[in-house]
Design a protein around this motif. Structure first.
Motif, short mmCIF file in Angstrom:
data_model
loop_
_atom_site.label_atom_id
_atom_site.label_comp_id
_atom_site.label_asym_id
_atom_site.label_seq_id
_atom_site.Cartn_x
_atom_site.Cartn_y
_atom_site.Cartn_z
N ASP A 85 0.86 -1.18 0.00
CA ASP A 85 0.00 0.00 0.00
C ASP A 85 0.90 1.23 0.00
N ALA A 86 0.37 2.34 -0.49
CA ALA A 86 1.15 3.58 -0.57
C ALA A 86 1.65 4.04 0.80
N SER A 87 0.93 3.69 1.87
CA SER A 87 1.33 4.11 3.21
C SER A 87 2.44 3.24 3.82
N GLU A 88 2.75 2.10 3.18
CA GLU A 88 3.76 1.20 3.72
C GLU A 88 5.15 1.58 3.23
N PRO A 89 6.16 1.39 4.08
CA PRO A 89 7.53 1.67 3.63
C PRO A 89 8.00 0.64 2.62
N MET A 90 8.92 1.04 1.75
CA MET A 90 9.45 0.12 0.74
C MET A 90 10.20 -1.05 1.38
N ALA A 91 10.64 -0.91 2.62
CA ALA A 91 11.34 -2.00 3.31
C ALA A 91 10.38 -3.09 3.77
N ALA A 92 9.08 -2.80 3.80
CA ALA A 92 8.09 -3.80 4.23
C ALA A 92 7.95 -4.85 3.13
N PRO A 93 7.73 -6.11 3.52
CA PRO A 93 7.53 -7.15 2.49
C PRO A 93 6.25 -6.88 1.70
N PRO A 94 6.27 -7.14 0.39
CA PRO A 94 5.07 -6.92 -0.41
C PRO A 94 4.03 -8.00 -0.14
N THR A 95 2.83 -7.58 0.29
CA THR A 95 1.79 -8.54 0.65
C THR A 95 0.47 -8.28 -0.05
N ARG A 96 0.28 -7.11 -0.63
CA ARG A 96 -0.99 -6.77 -1.28
C ARG A 96 -1.03 -7.39 -2.67
N LEU A 97 -2.00 -8.29 -2.89
CA LEU A 97 -2.13 -8.98 -4.17
C LEU A 97 -2.62 -8.02 -5.25
N ASN A 98 -1.98 -8.07 -6.40
CA ASN A 98 -2.31 -7.19 -7.52
C ASN A 98 -2.29 -8.02 -8.80
N ARG A 99 -3.26 -7.79 -9.67
CA ARG A 99 -3.29 -8.48 -10.96
C ARG A 99 -3.55 -7.45 -12.04
N MET A 100 -2.67 -7.43 -13.03
CA MET A 100 -2.84 -6.53 -14.16
C MET A 100 -3.13 -7.38 -15.39
N ARG A 101 -4.14 -6.96 -16.19
CA ARG A 101 -4.53 -7.70 -17.39
C ARG A 101 -4.30 -6.81 -18.60
N PHE A 102 -3.88 -7.45 -19.71
CA PHE A 102 -3.54 -6.71 -20.92
C PHE A 102 -4.08 -7.43 -22.14
N ALA A 103 -4.22 -6.66 -23.22
CA ALA A 103 -4.54 -7.20 -24.54
C ALA A 103 -3.65 -6.48 -25.54
N LEU A 104 -3.34 -7.16 -26.62
CA LEU A 104 -2.56 -6.57 -27.71
C LEU A 104 -3.55 -6.05 -28.73
N GLU A 105 -3.62 -4.72 -28.87
CA GLU A 105 -4.58 -4.09 -29.76
C GLU A 105 -3.83 -3.16 -30.72
N GLU A 106 -3.98 -3.41 -32.02
CA GLU A 106 -3.36 -2.59 -33.06
C GLU A 106 -1.87 -2.39 -32.80
N GLY A 107 -1.21 -3.48 -32.42
CA GLY A 107 0.24 -3.44 -32.21
C GLY A 107 0.70 -2.80 -30.93
N GLU A 108 -0.23 -2.52 -30.01
CA GLU A 108 0.12 -1.92 -28.73
C GLU A 108 -0.43 -2.74 -27.58
N LEU A 109 0.32 -2.82 -26.50
CA LEU A 109 -0.13 -3.50 -25.30
C LEU A 109 -1.01 -2.53 -24.51
N LYS A 110 -2.27 -2.90 -24.31
CA LYS A 110 -3.22 -2.05 -23.61
C LYS A 110 -3.64 -2.71 -22.31
N GLN A 111 -3.60 -1.95 -21.20
CA GLN A 111 -4.06 -2.49 -19.93
C GLN A 111 -5.59 -2.48 -19.91
N LEU A 112 -6.15 -3.60 -19.46
CA LEU A 112 -7.59 -3.75 -19.37
C LEU A 112 -8.07 -3.33 -17.99
N ALA A 113 -9.32 -2.95 -17.90
CA ALA A 113 -9.91 -2.60 -16.61
C ALA A 113 -9.86 -3.81 -15.70
N ARG A 114 -9.75 -3.58 -14.43
CA ARG A 114 -9.62 -4.68 -13.47
C ARG A 114 -10.86 -5.49 -13.38
#
Length: 114
Positions: A85-114
């Motif tokens: 989380d933004a409030s956590e120091p960078m020294a803290a272990p990463p624990t917040r699960l995050n998933r980013m989804r993408f599609a290749l559209e017209e030769g560009e990698l586009k991030q999809l809505a969550r």
């Protein structure tokens, strides 16, 4: 050919036909460690062409994250990782699960809505 760069490390790689043309794209996550405290993770796609590959601009994923998965399913790409989380120091272990989804559209990698 081996991946060899003094400050880049290949972390995960996979392949799949993201644009539906019958030729696989090569997808990977690399980490750039420029020598300070940061470890900067990037998603990279090399678009498969009949005559080779075309590298697409890399997408920044985060600093000092923990990778869980890189998957191609049909024409979709997802990367799962843990960060902080933004409030956590960078020294803290990463624990917040995050998933980013993408599609290749017209030769560009586009991030999809969550």
């Amino acid at each position: 050919m081996a991946f060899d760069h003094p400050r880049l490390t290949l972390m995960l790689a996979t392949k799949g036909d993201l644009d539906g043309d019958g030729i696989d794209e090569v997808v990977d996550v690399v980490v750039h460690q420029p020598g300070g405290s940061g470890s900067f993770y990037y998603l990279s796609v090399n678009q498969g062409l009949s005559c080779g590959f075309k590298p697409l601009p890399a997408v920044f994923l985060g600093d000092r994250i923990a990778l869980d998965a890189l998957e191609v399913s049909g024409q979709r790409l997802s990367v799962t990782f843990r960060d902080r989380d933004a409030s956590e120091p960078m020294a803290a272990p990463p624990t917040r699960l995050n998933r980013m989804r993408f599609a290749l559209e017209e030769g560009e990698l586009k991030q999809l809505a969550r």
